[in-house]
Write a protein that holds these residues in place. Structure first.
Motif, PDB file in Angstrom:
ATOM      1  N   ARG A 124       0.855  -1.188   0.000  1.00 47.10           N
ATOM      2  CA  ARG A 124       0.000   0.000   0.000  1.00 47.10           C
ATOM      3  C   ARG A 124       0.887   1.232   0.000  1.00 47.10           C
ATOM      4  O   ARG A 124       1.766   1.371   0.848  1.00 47.10           O
ATOM      5  N   GLU A 125       0.668   2.122  -0.970  1.00 45.25           N
ATOM      6  CA  GLU A 125       1.465   3.339  -1.061  1.00 45.25           C
ATOM      7  C   GLU A 125       0.550   4.546  -1.175  1.00 45.25           C
ATOM      8  O   GLU A 125      -0.369   4.570  -2.000  1.00 45.25           O
ATOM      9  N   SER A 126       0.787   5.547  -0.346  1.00 38.35           N
ATOM     10  CA  SER A 126       0.014   6.784  -0.407  1.00 38.35           C
ATOM     11  C   SER A 126       0.551   7.663  -1.531  1.00 38.35           C
ATOM     12  O   SER A 126       1.756   7.889  -1.640  1.00 38.35           O
ATOM     13  N   LEU A 127      -0.352   8.152  -2.392  1.00 37.17           N
ATOM     14  CA  LEU A 127       0.038   9.025  -3.495  1.00 37.17           C
ATOM     15  C   LEU A 127      -0.218  10.493  -3.168  1.00 37.17           C
ATOM     16  O   LEU A 127       0.486  11.377  -3.653  1.00 37.17           O
ATOM     17  N   GLU A 160      -3.200  12.998  -0.343  1.00 40.72           N
ATOM     18  CA  GLU A 160      -4.282  12.886   0.624  1.00 40.72           C
ATOM     19  C   GLU A 160      -5.535  12.355  -0.090  1.00 40.72           C
ATOM     20  O   GLU A 160      -6.030  12.960  -1.035  1.00 40.72           O
ATOM     21  N   ALA A 173      -5.598   9.529  -1.817  1.00 40.47           N
ATOM     22  CA  ALA A 173      -5.216   8.733  -2.991  1.00 40.47           C
ATOM     23  C   ALA A 173      -4.235   7.641  -2.572  1.00 40.47           C
ATOM     24  O   ALA A 173      -3.205   7.934  -1.945  1.00 40.47           O
ATOM     25  N   VAL A 174      -4.525   6.384  -2.956  1.00 38.06           N
ATOM     26  CA  VAL A 174      -3.743   5.235  -2.508  1.00 38.06           C
ATOM     27  C   VAL A 174      -3.512   4.279  -3.675  1.00 38.06           C
ATOM     28  O   VAL A 174      -4.413   4.037  -4.490  1.00 38.06           O
ATOM     29  N   ALA A 192      -8.716   1.539   0.954  1.00 35.49           N
ATOM     30  CA  ALA A 192      -8.164   2.892   0.795  1.00 35.49           C
ATOM     31  C   ALA A 192      -8.824   3.910   1.722  1.00 35.49           C
ATOM     32  O   ALA A 192      -8.468   5.098   1.687  1.00 35.49           O
ATOM     33  N   TRP A 251      -8.727   7.023  -5.614  1.00 37.73           N
ATOM     34  CA  TRP A 251      -8.580   8.417  -5.198  1.00 37.73           C
ATOM     35  C   TRP A 251      -9.950   9.054  -4.982  1.00 37.73           C
ATOM     36  O   TRP A 251     -10.900   8.814  -5.722  1.00 37.73           O
ATOM     37  N   SER A 303      -8.496  14.486  -3.195  1.00 40.23           N
ATOM     38  CA  SER A 303      -7.869  14.153  -4.480  1.00 40.23           C
ATOM     39  C   SER A 303      -8.880  13.795  -5.568  1.00 40.23           C
ATOM     40  O   SER A 303      -8.482  13.463  -6.691  1.00 40.23           O
TER      41      SER A 303
END
Length: 217
Positions: free
Chosen positions: A16-19, A21, A23-24, A111, A182, A186
């Motif tokens: 899991r990576e946060s892109l 606020e 959005a994941v 998410a 997202w 976002s």
């Protein structure tokens, strides 16, 4: 660490990576149901075949599209909109399969968007050389629901920008089975897909399929 299917790229990403606020990126989230998704897509597109839609400005889109759900996203000389009927057949779009609804709901919940129930899924087919320019998903009536985007087949470079088209986008590599969600702050982020490169996937061949789930109505 695993070796990617294409070239020498090594996939060292976290699950899991946060892109941004709201959005994941959920790495390989859909990969465990790839066979079911592929079979379901074949059935859907036999009823509502892929087609290259025309923009209001008269340009033929390089990405081929289809839809399923209560409404489908279409573009033609009349503009961009959601329509309950396939303009090529005059029939309703195929209903959203249970496997699609479950995948979209699970990804949204992971998410941070619990209770997501999409009513539309845009199915995009990318082939080498096709691309999607920066745009916002803003034809929906309610922006409180997130966007859930599932990548299948060839890897792609996802462009994730900002609130303005002029904002320089991040370039994010998406692999088979990755899901991007997202919403919230976002939700109206400009996004797109860079030109797809040549390659071969063992299930989807020389193409990339993208499922975009939305709450349109």
């Amino acid at each position: 660490m695993t070796i990617g299917l294409f070239g020498d790229w090594q996939d060292t990403r976290k699950p899991r990576e946060s892109l941004a606020e709201g959005a994941v990126l959920l790495v390989h989230f859909a990969k465990d149901i790839e066979t079911e998704l592929a079979a379901t897509l074949d059935k859907l597109t036999s009823t509502a075949p892929f087609r290259h839609m025309i923009t209001p400005g008269g340009f033929r889109m390089s990405v081929a599209m289809s839809n399923c759900g209560h409404v489908g996203w279409v573009t033609d000389a009349r503009g961009y909109r959601y329509d309950p009927l396939d303009p090529e057949t005059g029939r309703p779009w195929p209903p959203l399969p249970a496997s699609f609804l479950d995948l979209a709901a699970r990804a949204a919940k992971e998410a941070g968007f619990d209770g997501f129930v999409p009513d539309s899924c845009l199915i995009n087919r990318y082939e080498p050389g096709s691309r999607l320019s920066l745009h916002q998903d803003r034809n929906e009536r309610d922006f409180s629901a997130p966007i859930v985007s599932v990548s299948l087949g060839l890897p792609a470079t996802f462009l994730f920008g900002g609130a303005q088209r002029s904002d320089r986008p991040r370039r994010i590599r998406l692999e088979h089975g990755d899901v991007v969600v997202w919403g919230g702050p976002s939700r109206l982020t400009f996004h797109g897909v860079a030109q797809l490169e040549d390659g071969h996937h063992p299930i989807f061949g020389g193409r990339r399929i993208n499922l975009t789930f939305r709450k349109a109505l």
